[in-house]
Every structure is written in C-alpha cells, then in structure tokens.
Design an enzyme around this catalytic site. Structure first.
Site, mmCIF file in Angstrom:
data_model
loop_
_atom_site.group_PDB
_atom_site.id
_atom_site.type_symbol
_atom_site.label_atom_id
_atom_site.label_comp_id
_atom_site.label_asym_id
_atom_site.label_seq_id
_atom_site.Cartn_x
_atom_site.Cartn_y
_atom_site.Cartn_z
ATOM 1 N N SER A 81 0.810 -1.220 0.000
ATOM 2 C CA SER A 81 0.000 0.000 0.000
ATOM 3 C C SER A 81 0.843 1.269 0.000
ATOM 4 O O SER A 81 0.428 2.297 -0.542
ATOM 5 C CB SER A 81 -0.933 0.000 1.213
ATOM 6 N N HIS A 288 -1.029 5.862 6.729
ATOM 7 C CA HIS A 288 -0.273 5.854 5.472
ATOM 8 C C HIS A 288 0.118 7.293 5.121
ATOM 9 O O HIS A 288 -0.554 8.244 5.529
ATOM 10 C CB HIS A 288 -1.110 5.275 4.335
#
Length: 307
Positions: A81, A288
């Site tokens: 990711s 993230h």
C-alpha cells in the site's frame, strides 16, 4: 499512559444493535486501511500507466527517434500500500488503491522517467511481489522501485490491536512482527524480491525503500495520543534495518526515509502521515503517507545517484 482512542460519546438511548452495526462498518473500512482487501482484476494494477506522460518527439514511443529529446528510463513500481499510494487520495481504482499522487506516478512526471508498470497493490507482501508483480516488469526496465515487508510482519494486526481497537493482543502482535523481521526467512524473502527483479530486468537499478516512522514523539519519547506509538516506531527502525541489509546484500539500493519524515509523524504540527478517524471517509487513508509524504518519497528516490 491511557490511549485516547474510542467511540464518540453516545446517548443512553443507543441500543447494542446500533453499536454493533457501527463497529461492523469500522471493521469493514479497516480491512481497506490495513490492506487486507483482495487484489482486483489485473487491469487495476496497471491503472496508473494510463495517466502517464503522452508520447513526445525525441522520446521512446514518441516517433521522434533521437531528435534531441531526453531519453526516458522505463520505470516499474512494485510493493504494498505504501507503494500503491494509499493515503495520498485521488485513487485510480479501489482494488489496489493506486493513486495518481503516489510516488511512482510523481516519478513518472519526471522528464527522464516513464512509468511502464505499476503492479503495486494494497495488502500485498513479499510473496505477492515474487509470485505476481515481478512478472509485470518489462524486461527492458531501467529502474524498479519496491516498498514491501510491512505486511509480512503483521502491519494490519498491529494497527488494529494497538490503535484502532486497542486490546491485550497489541503487545503480542508487536512481538510476533519483530520475531518475523528477525527471521532468516524474512531476510531471504527480501533477497528473493531483488533477485527476481534482477533476473526479470537485468539492466534495471533496483531501489528498495524503507518505511517512515508513523508517529511523532515529544521530547520525552511519547506520543500524546497513542500509548504504543514509541514501540511501533522502534520496531519500524528494526524492520528498516533488516530490509536494508537484505536488499543491499542482493545488489539493490536502499532508500531510508526515516530522516525525511522526521517531525512529520502522526501527532506533529505538520503530519505527513494520516491519523485514524472513526466512521469517516478518511479511514482508507489512515496510517499511510499523505500526498506530501509521497512527494517526500519521490524526492528521496530522485536523490539516488544515476550510476
């Protein structure tokens, strides 16, 4: 220290069924956040290529031969990711969550690079890179970037049990991840990633990137919001060290982004990492790098000498 993660206050009239439904929604969103979603059709993995630079005279594919233009290097971007661009927004598809603001697409914007393959995908580990993603790399590629390893050591379990729904399993999940990172099998898997890329594209420079420290810590080494932040940061340093040693031993270049993100973790005044938000559209981005963080990744990769 008490962790400050929890549901918003609710009235006494809220029934258990409603609470259960809310938790179910959160857990469904969490499956995307931490990358447990199954990869979608193959075309999703190459979605970013469609937004690449158009062919130009004097560049490969542009019909201009050697008309004085800059020669572009074929670039392939592999990994999880963090490579796909989760957290940056502007998603090109929602199977792998590749982003138009991810560091591979930002590199595609450089005059000397062309993104030829983008099989990076949320939730994937070294096994997926070895068994699926490498096959998408053009044999003529000159540059291959990789960010992988976090899911091998249980990123999803740690984020859920330590920060989203804190539980007694947090400590054991961190310990399990540390044990995996220290194992010969994990080192071998990183080496196999680099070896596989080099076998597929012999002329490619392989750049393996590390992970940023997700959480800001004050002068006492504490994150005011999350009790386990310092320990997760410490284990991330260890993970990066293992990845670096394995990748460089196989002939890759390692890019350490810890210093680049210093002072920009969750809880800082200028975070480059997205925090967790309950029941919002931002859940997909949590833990993230945001768009600024991906720009920092791209800058760190650009700093690698061409030779």
């Amino acid at each position: 220290m008490t962790t400050r993660v929890g549901l918003d206050a609710v009235g006494a009239a809220v029934v258990p069924r409603r609470i259960a439904l809310a938790i179910a929604v959160v857990l469904a969103a969490l499956a995307v956040v931490i990358g447990t979603a199954v990869a979608g059709p193959a075309e999703a993995a190459s979605a970013a290529v469609a937004i690449g630079k158009p062919d130009k005279p004097g560049k490969p594919g542009g019909g201009g031969g050697n008309g004085g233009g800059t020669t572009e290097l074929e670039l392939a971007a592999l990994g999880d990711s963090f490579a796909a661009g989760v957290g940056a927004g502007s998603y090109l598809e929602t199977s792998c969550y590749t982003s138009s603001k991810s560091y591979p697409v930002l590199l595609d914007g450089d005059a000397d690079k062309r993104l030829a393959a983008f099989p990076a995908c949320s939730g994937k580990d070294t096994g997926d890179v070895i068994n699926r993603q490498i096959a998408a790399v053009p044999t003529t590629a000159k540059l291959v970037t990789v960010t992988v390893g976090g899911n091998d050591v249980g990123f999803a379990d740690v984020m859920q049990s330590c920060f989203v729904l804190p539980s007694s399993s947090c400590s054991s999940n961190i310990a399990n991840g540390a044990a995996t990172a220290a194992s010969p099998e994990f080192t071998s898997s990183i080496v196999a990633v680099v070896d596989g890329i080099q076998a597929r594209a012999p002329e490619a420079k392989v750049i393996v990137t590390g992970y940023p420290l997700l959480f800001w810590e004050n002068s006492s080494g504490v994150n005011p919001k999350y009790a386990w932040a310092d320990e997760v940061n410490d284990e991330t340093v260890v993970l990066n060290d293992v990845i670096e040693a394995a990748a460089t031993s196989a002939g890759a270049v390692f890019v350490d982004v810890e210093d680049d993100f210093a002072g920009h973790g969750i809880g800082s005044s200028s975070p480059w990492i997205n925090d967790w938000k309950w029941l919002t559209t931002r859940t997909v981005n949590a833990f993230h790098p945001n768009a600024t963080g991906h720009a920092a990744y791209a800058a760190a990769i650009r700093a690698v000498p061409p030779a």
